[in-house]
Design an enzyme around this catalytic site. Sequence first.
Site, PDB file in Angstrom:
ATOM      1  N   ALA A 223      29.607  -1.599  28.094  1.00 18.58           N
ATOM      2  CA  ALA A 223      30.691  -2.573  27.924  1.00 18.58           C
ATOM      3  C   ALA A 223      32.059  -1.945  28.145  1.00 18.58           C
ATOM      4  CB  ALA A 223      30.620  -3.234  26.545  1.00 18.58           C
TER       5      ALA A 223
ATOM      6  N   ARG B 299      25.895  -1.711  35.839  1.00 21.25           N
ATOM      7  CA  ARG B 299      27.350  -1.721  35.756  1.00 21.25           C
ATOM      8  C   ARG B 299      27.917  -3.114  36.089  1.00 21.25           C
ATOM      9  NH1 ARG B 299      30.671   3.097  38.779  1.00 21.25           N
ATOM     10  NH2 ARG B 299      32.560   3.056  37.519  1.00 21.25           N
TER      11      ARG B 299
ATOM     12  N   PHE C 238      27.027  -5.876  34.333  1.00 23.08           N
ATOM     13  CA  PHE C 238      26.231  -6.743  33.451  1.00 23.08           C
ATOM     14  C   PHE C 238      26.250  -8.204  33.879  1.00 23.08           C
ATOM     15  CE2 PHE C 238      24.275  -7.313  29.232  1.00 23.08           C
ATOM     16  CZ  PHE C 238      23.599  -6.112  29.150  1.00 23.08           C
TER      17      PHE C 238
ATOM     18  N   GLU D 255      33.540  -0.549  34.093  1.00 27.00           N
ATOM     19  CA  GLU D 255      32.895  -1.625  34.831  1.00 27.00           C
ATOM     20  C   GLU D 255      33.825  -2.537  35.635  1.00 27.00           C
ATOM     21  OE1 GLU D 255      29.099  -2.788  32.121  1.00 27.00           O
ATOM     22  OE2 GLU D 255      31.061  -3.033  31.200  1.00 27.00           O
TER      23      GLU D 255
END
Length: 479
Positions: free
Chosen positions: A229, A62, A64, A411
């Site tokens: 994303a 989460r 990235f 995220e």
Amino acid sequence: MNDGRIMAADFQFYTNAGCFVDESVLVSEKILLHFDNAYNIPNLRGCSAICRTNLPSNTAFRGFGVPQGLLVVENMINDVAMVLGRPADQIRETNMYRGPSVTPYKLEFSAENLLRCWEECKLKSEFSVRLRAVEQFNQQNRWKKRGISIIPVKYGIAFSGGFLNQAAALVHVYKDGSVLVSHGGTEMGQGIHTKMQQVASRELHIPTTKIYISETSTGAVPNTCPSAASFGTDANGMAVKNACQVLYQRLEPIRLKNPKGSWESWVEEAFLDKISLSATGFFRGPDLYMDWDKMEGQPYSYFTYGVCCSEVELDCLTGDYRAVRTDIVVDIGRSLNPSVDIGQVEGAFMQGLGLYTLEELKFSPSGFLYTRGPSQYKIPAVCDVPLRFNVYLLSDSNNPHAIYSSKGIGEPTLFLGSSVFFAIKDAVAAARSGSGLVGPFPLDSPATPERACLACASPFVQKVPASKSGSFKPWALNI
């Protein structure tokens, strides 16, 4: 500059990829696309390198790479504030994007809602009043200190690889009026099934009790893109909407003939008239891209903004801390489901709190992971939730780039857990000033009690002899 404006910054990021590349290239790219965060620094340069190590490779999680990269950026802001002797929130506000803005990779956006989140969070959290209260508390207490911090985030939504922004759906209407929806999103607790029910309900004008969700299967919806994303609801929601609109349009002649009829009567009539009650939906998604040779592009559809203010109380003798209060303001457009979204904000914040203050990985020299299981690896628990925890959604916000003017939320708010880390660092700075120590100092993440205690540099810690490697030996304390 003396007024706190940062004119230039140069960052070097090194990603621990483990023994295989896996997603590390994309992680490094995302770090570089976000390291400006909420700040308009005129001369900004970033370089990211991927390091092959003897550790196991792990796939991206989460955020990235963004939560890790932004911690470095915000730490820079804190160091600037310490050098200048000014409050960190003033440095952040001085350097923040304002009005129509452009990212370092030439993506135009409006920072209006970012500033609205900032101002509203300061207002809702009573930041100015509590800042003075923290200073007064620290003057009156020697071995307990409080710290407070306010942290912004600007997070890009969607995949920078345009082909990943597509989605499909399959919707069946049965003779009894029930509806079965299949979509390409993976339900992992984020509530995407609930939101797809709501989309179908809104488009077909029927209650959600008549709508059922089929578990994700490539037998129904092939070639699905990752639920990642923070784009799962945006993409799959549009695909479900498309399918439902096709079905509703097919029923229009029957609705016109019998406008006072029920949904069930229309469906039954459509079946008798040999009208197809099954439809596929598709969403092409925005054609996003990033040209790394030219260092420009449009890798994101839009930005989700958030600001978090956290206050902690630190025991300088043990390093133990308690989150006293947290206030979060998030811009998520017109939320499809405020209850689900607030739950996502709360969960992401607690996950971030664990990342930055609790979850410490320890490896053997050969790369074997020591911290396995609950006896060695500490994750956030109920007792780690702030004593007062408030989440606010920014009002009067629109987003023309996503379904029903909503915004992705999966995220972005994980990084806001770093506000607890910086609140701990603020409390440590207050403790250090009692020992005559001022200016920037290192505090590694996660800010475990051991690290916080040693960073306080109390008279007791200073009596600890250093080992040959220069590290402290807490067991050698001699008072």
